[in-house]
Design an enzyme around this catalytic site. Structure first.
Site, short mmCIF file in Angstrom:
data_model
loop_
_atom_site.label_atom_id
_atom_site.label_comp_id
_atom_site.label_asym_id
_atom_site.label_seq_id
_atom_site.Cartn_x
_atom_site.Cartn_y
_atom_site.Cartn_z
N GLY A 12 -4.28 -2.06 65.79
CA GLY A 12 -3.74 -2.94 66.81
C GLY A 12 -3.04 -4.18 66.31
O GLY A 12 -2.88 -5.16 67.04
N SER A 13 -2.55 -4.14 65.06
CA SER A 13 -1.87 -5.35 64.57
C SER A 13 -0.57 -5.60 65.35
O SER A 13 -0.20 -6.74 65.60
CB SER A 13 -1.63 -5.29 63.05
OG SER A 13 -0.73 -4.27 62.72
N LEU A 84 -1.38 7.27 69.71
CA LEU A 84 -1.19 8.57 69.07
C LEU A 84 -1.30 9.77 69.99
O LEU A 84 -1.12 10.90 69.55
CB LEU A 84 -2.16 8.70 67.89
CG LEU A 84 -2.01 7.58 66.85
CD1 LEU A 84 -2.97 7.79 65.69
CD2 LEU A 84 -0.58 7.46 66.35
N ASN A 101 8.08 2.95 72.73
CA ASN A 101 7.24 3.30 71.57
C ASN A 101 7.86 2.72 70.30
O ASN A 101 9.07 2.53 70.22
CB ASN A 101 7.18 4.82 71.43
CG ASN A 101 6.28 5.28 70.29
OD1 ASN A 101 5.17 4.77 70.11
ND2 ASN A 101 6.74 6.23 69.51
N HIS A 103 7.99 3.63 66.19
CA HIS A 103 7.68 4.64 65.18
C HIS A 103 8.02 4.07 63.81
O HIS A 103 9.09 3.48 63.64
CB HIS A 103 8.47 5.92 65.45
CG HIS A 103 8.05 7.04 64.55
ND1 HIS A 103 6.89 7.74 64.73
CD2 HIS A 103 8.62 7.53 63.43
CE1 HIS A 103 6.75 8.63 63.76
NE2 HIS A 103 7.79 8.53 62.96
N ASP A 144 7.94 11.39 69.72
CA ASP A 144 8.93 10.68 68.90
C ASP A 144 10.37 11.06 69.22
O ASP A 144 11.23 11.08 68.34
CB ASP A 144 8.65 10.91 67.42
CG ASP A 144 7.28 10.35 67.04
OD1 ASP A 144 6.87 9.35 67.64
OD2 ASP A 144 6.65 10.94 66.15
N GLU A 173 8.15 -4.29 61.81
CA GLU A 173 7.59 -4.12 63.16
C GLU A 173 7.24 -5.48 63.77
O GLU A 173 7.57 -5.76 64.93
CB GLU A 173 6.35 -3.22 63.11
CG GLU A 173 6.68 -1.81 62.69
CD GLU A 173 5.50 -0.85 62.72
OE1 GLU A 173 5.74 0.34 62.95
OE2 GLU A 173 4.35 -1.28 62.53
C1 GAR Z 1 2.41 1.29 63.34
O1 GAR Z 1 3.00 1.30 62.07
C2 GAR Z 1 3.21 2.14 64.30
O2 GAR Z 1 4.57 2.15 64.02
C3 GAR Z 1 2.61 3.50 64.06
O3 GAR Z 1 1.24 3.27 63.92
C4 GAR Z 1 1.05 1.99 63.30
C5 GAR Z 1 -0.02 1.25 64.08
O4 GAR Z 1 -0.39 0.07 63.42
N1 GAR Z 1 2.91 4.41 65.13
C6 GAR Z 1 3.10 5.72 64.95
O5 GAR Z 1 2.99 6.26 63.86
C7 GAR Z 1 3.47 6.48 66.23
N2 GAR Z 1 3.95 7.78 65.92
P1 GAR Z 1 -1.17 -1.06 64.22
O6 GAR Z 1 -2.31 -0.37 64.98
O7 GAR Z 1 -1.69 -1.98 63.17
O8 GAR Z 1 -0.21 -1.71 65.17
#
Ligand code: GAR
Length: 192
Positions: A12-13, A84, A101, A103, A144, A173
């Site tokens: 969840g960052s 996910l 979303n 990615h 995606d 991000e």
């Molecule tokens: C992020 O890097 C996001 O882009 C990715 O999961 C990570 C979650 O990090 N998403 C995917 O891979 C979706 N297909 P976080 O929980 O620290 O925000």
């Protein structure tokens, strides 16, 4: 107020970064962070940030309970921040062009079922890519896919490990996701 509800499955960052970005906004309100994982670290972040949070099951998504919650929260935009599961059709139909979303790669590269988090960065390094990046996109009923709103790239060095790439991509991000959400919702980024 434009109400944003965040769905997250993991650390969840990004969710935390979005909450912080909009914390003093007079136009946007983060209503809640909802997770399909009871024990996801995102709940601790939400607790610390003072944002309502709860979890739901895959069945809740399929039987309309999650849609009901989103409606009760007066959700305008659904933000997938490391979420996910595939979003159910009832939610897709209720929020057309309003589910965003992120990615951690340059779609259409390194997308699709099973391509998430570190798996993406491991594949990028294994294939000796010179660039990776982020894709922010609207979702449709395929993993995606859907209309891209924004991409940003980062160099991948021959010496980079998957962890190095993950770090660089996370920085992108944090830098772009909240402001792209803001601009899109305000109509400053338009898509066909
Ligand atoms: C992020 O890097 C996001 O882009 C990715 O999961 C990570 C979650 O990090 N998403 C995917 O891979 C979706 N297909 P976080 O929980 O620290 O925000």
């Amino acid at each position: 107020m434009i109400n944003i509800t965040i769905l997250a499955s993991g650390s969840g960052s990004n969710a935390e970064n979005i909450v912080n970005y909009f914390s003093n906004s007079d136009k946007f309100n983060v209503t809640a962070i909802l997770s399909n994982k009871k024990d996801a670290y995102v709940h601790e972040r939400a607790e610390r940030l003072g944002i309502p949070h709860s979890s739901f099951s895959k069945a809740d998504m399929e039987n309309g309970a999650l849609l009901k919650t989103l409606k009760e929260l007066n959700t305008d935009y659904v933000i997938l921040a490391g979420f996910l599961l595939k979003v159910s059709d009832d939610i897709l139909e209720t929020y057309p062009m309003k589910i965003i979303n992120i990615h951690p790669a340059l779609l259409p590269l390194y997308g699709g079922k099973g391509m998430y988090g570190m798996k993406v960065h491991e594949a990028v390094v294994a294939n000796k890519e010179k660039k990776s990046g982020i894709t922010i996109h609207l979702i449709d009923n395929n993993y995606d896919q859907g209309t891209t709103i924004f991409q940003a790239t980062v160099d991948v060095l021959p010496t980079d490990t998957p962890e190095d790439v993950a770090h660089k991509v996370h920085e992108l991000e944090y830098k772009y996701f909240p402001s792209v959400i803001e601009k899109y919702a305000l109509g400053e980024i338009t898509v066909k």
